[in-house]
Scaffold this motif. Structure first.
Motif, PDB file in Angstrom:
ATOM      1  N   ALA A  31       4.929  -3.923  -2.111  1.00  0.00           N
ATOM      2  CA  ALA A  31       4.338  -2.536  -1.641  1.00  0.00           C
ATOM      3  C   ALA A  31       3.652  -2.935  -0.196  1.00  0.00           C
ATOM      4  O   ALA A  31       3.602  -2.091   0.636  1.00  0.00           O
ATOM      5  CB  ALA A  31       3.154  -2.140  -2.502  1.00  0.00           C
ATOM      6  N   ALA A  32       2.979  -4.302  -0.235  1.00  0.00           N
ATOM      7  CA  ALA A  32       2.388  -4.443   1.052  1.00  0.00           C
ATOM      8  C   ALA A  32       3.349  -4.676   2.249  1.00  0.00           C
ATOM      9  O   ALA A  32       2.924  -4.122   3.308  1.00  0.00           O
ATOM     10  CB  ALA A  32       1.574  -5.693   0.991  1.00  0.00           C
ATOM     11  N   ALA A  33       4.451  -5.491   1.940  1.00  0.00           N
ATOM     12  CA  ALA A  33       5.494  -5.524   3.076  1.00  0.00           C
ATOM     13  C   ALA A  33       6.158  -4.149   3.413  1.00  0.00           C
ATOM     14  O   ALA A  33       6.171  -3.937   4.692  1.00  0.00           O
ATOM     15  CB  ALA A  33       6.603  -6.396   2.512  1.00  0.00           C
ATOM     16  N   ASP A  34       6.333  -3.217   2.501  1.00  0.00           N
ATOM     17  CA  ASP A  34       6.745  -1.779   2.954  1.00  0.00           C
ATOM     18  C   ASP A  34       5.649  -1.061   3.797  1.00  0.00           C
ATOM     19  O   ASP A  34       5.992  -0.506   4.570  1.00  0.00           O
ATOM     20  CB  ASP A  34       7.001  -1.045   1.491  1.00  0.00           C
ATOM     21  CG  ASP A  34       8.314  -1.571   0.879  1.00  0.00           C
ATOM     22  OD1 ASP A  34       8.895  -2.293   1.537  1.00  0.00           O
ATOM     23  OD2 ASP A  34       8.338  -1.005  -0.305  1.00  0.00           O
ATOM     24  N   ALA A  35       4.530  -1.305   3.300  1.00  0.00           N
ATOM     25  CA  ALA A  35       3.387  -0.390   4.092  1.00  0.00           C
ATOM     26  C   ALA A  35       3.386  -1.042   5.444  1.00  0.00           C
ATOM     27  O   ALA A  35       3.001  -0.345   6.552  1.00  0.00           O
ATOM     28  CB  ALA A  35       1.876  -0.806   3.253  1.00  0.00           C
ATOM     29  N   TRP A  36       3.178  -2.432   5.663  1.00  0.00           N
ATOM     30  CA  TRP A  36       3.325  -3.014   7.073  1.00  0.00           C
ATOM     31  C   TRP A  36       4.678  -2.589   7.850  1.00  0.00           C
ATOM     32  O   TRP A  36       4.165  -2.148   9.045  1.00  0.00           O
ATOM     33  CB  TRP A  36       3.294  -4.457   6.929  1.00  0.00           C
ATOM     34  CG  TRP A  36       1.692  -5.083   6.671  1.00  0.00           C
ATOM     35  CD1 TRP A  36       1.282  -5.775   5.652  1.00  0.00           C
ATOM     36  CD2 TRP A  36       0.877  -5.045   7.603  1.00  0.00           C
ATOM     37  NE1 TRP A  36      -0.021  -5.750   5.655  1.00  0.00           N
ATOM     38  CE2 TRP A  36      -0.370  -5.626   7.190  1.00  0.00           C
ATOM     39  CE3 TRP A  36       0.374  -4.791   8.974  1.00  0.00           C
ATOM     40  CZ2 TRP A  36      -1.627  -5.774   7.619  1.00  0.00           C
ATOM     41  CZ3 TRP A  36      -0.620  -4.949   9.645  1.00  0.00           C
ATOM     42  CH2 TRP A  36      -1.704  -5.289   8.907  1.00  0.00           C
ATOM     43  N   LEU A  37       5.582  -2.628   7.429  1.00  0.00           N
ATOM     44  CA  LEU A  37       6.956  -2.147   8.039  1.00  0.00           C
ATOM     45  C   LEU A  37       6.987  -0.755   8.459  1.00  0.00           C
ATOM     46  O   LEU A  37       7.297  -0.430   9.521  1.00  0.00           O
ATOM     47  CB  LEU A  37       8.162  -2.946   7.203  1.00  0.00           C
ATOM     48  CG  LEU A  37       9.399  -2.386   7.950  1.00  0.00           C
ATOM     49  CD1 LEU A  37       9.610  -3.081   9.173  1.00  0.00           C
ATOM     50  CD2 LEU A  37      10.405  -2.687   6.999  1.00  0.00           C
ATOM     51  N   GLY A  38       6.370  -0.029   7.424  1.00  0.00           N
ATOM     52  CA  GLY A  38       6.391   1.357   7.493  1.00  0.00           C
ATOM     53  C   GLY A  38       5.413   1.855   8.770  1.00  0.00           C
ATOM     54  O   GLY A  38       5.711   2.710   9.486  1.00  0.00           O
ATOM     55  N   THR A  39       4.397   1.280   8.597  1.00  0.00           N
ATOM     56  CA  THR A  39       3.420   1.652   9.813  1.00  0.00           C
ATOM     57  C   THR A  39       4.076   1.210  11.259  1.00  0.00           C
ATOM     58  O   THR A  39       3.798   1.805  11.918  1.00  0.00           O
ATOM     59  CB  THR A  39       2.178   0.750   9.496  1.00  0.00           C
ATOM     60  OG1 THR A  39       1.594   0.980   8.364  1.00  0.00           O
ATOM     61  CG2 THR A  39       0.951   1.046  10.518  1.00  0.00           C
ATOM     62  N   ALA A  40       4.582  -0.036  11.153  1.00  0.00           N
ATOM     63  CA  ALA A  40       5.249  -0.361  12.487  1.00  0.00           C
ATOM     64  C   ALA A  40       6.197   0.636  13.016  1.00  0.00           C
ATOM     65  O   ALA A  40       6.450   1.132  14.168  1.00  0.00           O
ATOM     66  CB  ALA A  40       5.888  -1.664  12.407  1.00  0.00           C
ATOM     67  N   LEU A  41       7.131   0.862  11.801  1.00  0.00           N
ATOM     68  CA  LEU A  41       8.057   1.859  12.277  1.00  0.00           C
ATOM     69  C   LEU A  41       7.705   3.387  12.704  1.00  0.00           C
ATOM     70  O   LEU A  41       8.344   4.022  13.432  1.00  0.00           O
ATOM     71  CB  LEU A  41       9.123   1.866  11.371  1.00  0.00           C
ATOM     72  CG  LEU A  41       9.905   0.628  10.859  1.00  0.00           C
ATOM     73  CD1 LEU A  41      10.981   0.763   9.794  1.00  0.00           C
ATOM     74  CD2 LEU A  41      10.669   0.324  12.252  1.00  0.00           C
ATOM     75  N   CYS A  42       6.597   3.694  11.982  1.00  0.00           N
ATOM     76  CA  CYS A  42       5.820   5.121  12.221  1.00  0.00           C
ATOM     77  C   CYS A  42       5.285   5.119  13.729  1.00  0.00           C
ATOM     78  O   CYS A  42       5.567   6.089  14.342  1.00  0.00           O
ATOM     79  CB  CYS A  42       4.835   5.129  11.039  1.00  0.00           C
ATOM     80  SG  CYS A  42       5.281   6.278   9.880  1.00  0.00           S
TER      81      CYS A  42
END
Length: 269
Positions: A31-42
């Protein structure tokens, strides 16, 4: 024979950075990896969307507006505008489809790096948009080409994080994020009274924080992209593409170097 490797402080820091980046794009997700990657891509999506508006005169991340505009233009007889809208819609869908193809191909051939290929393709496309934008004086009706181009990139990126996070995160679908945010806020504000054995209504605070972070990243990215395109032009795509190259390219490069080192060690033995 046992090989001992001495690592200095600079090399150790490099390894830690590479390991952190590898965690963001590896097949085994958290979940943490998804959140960090999602934030960068957002952030990148917001910058591309807002900056792209200044470049081509249209937002390219949301299909609701494009489909609605197609319906309006069809009703008033704007056939060519309907065609232009459909090209943007089709490009977004093709971008999402291309992302799925790349991820599934990677899953079968390079399972550990299955998510890196579409990220590298997105980086190359953003860089290509910047190059074409710098040459736009030589490209007639650049906006007619630029809108579906950016829609393809947006569809590609949204599908990447959708596949990675099992549909928990979307980077360009702000309407959905705001809807989910409103639902959690409503649950947070709900006054739980004693009922006949009913469970209390509770907000998911972690989800609420994630949604707020993603929306903030999209907004900050939008401001950054708009300012960049306003003051420095299409070169703004270079740092965006570079960020994607770092996210996806560094782990790939590290794996290539590691494999070569192992092969060289075996040959010396």
């Amino acid at each position: 024979m046992t090989a001992h490797l001495k690592i200095g402080p600079n090399e150790a820091q490099h390894v830690r950075v590479a390991d952190a980046l590898r965690l963001l794009v590896r097949a085994e997700r958290s979940a943490a990896a998804d959140a960090w990657l999602g934030t960068a891509l957002c952030f990148i999506a917001g910058a591309s969307n807002a900056g792209g508006f200044l470049a081509v005169g249209q937002y390219t991340s949301h299909m609701s507006g494009i489909v609605s505009a197609m319906a309006d233009n069809l009703a008033i007889g704007g056939v060519w505008l309907v065609v232009a809208g459909f090209s943007a819609f089709a490009a977004f869908a093709m971008g999402a489809g291309s992302s799925a193809i790349l991820i599934h191909w990677g899953r079968r051939h390079h399972a550990r790096q299955q998510y890196t290929l579409p990220l590298l393709v997105e980086a190359a496309l953003l860089l290509g948009f910047g190059v074409l934008g710098a040459m736009r004086a030589d490209i007639p009706n650049f906006a007619l080409f630029g809108v579906p181009y950016l829609c393809f990139v947006m569809g590609l990126q949204n599908a990447i994080i959708t596949k990675i996070s099992q549909s928990r995160i979307r980077t360009t679908h702000v309407t959905g994020m705001v809807t989910d945010l409103g639902i959690e806020l409503g649950k947070l504000a709900y006054w739980n009274r004693s009922g006949p054995g009913l469970p209390p209504v509770q907000a998911d605070l972690k989800k609420l924080a994630l949604l707020a972070t993603l929306l903030s990243a999209f907004f900050i990215g939008g401001v950054t992209g708009a300012l960049g395109f306003k003051y420095v032009g299409f070169i703004t795509t270079v740092p965006l593409a570079a960020a994607l190259f770092v996210l996806a390219g560094v782990p790939v490069l590290e794996d290539v170097i590691a494999r070569r080192a192992v092969r060289a060690l075996r040959e010396r033995r």
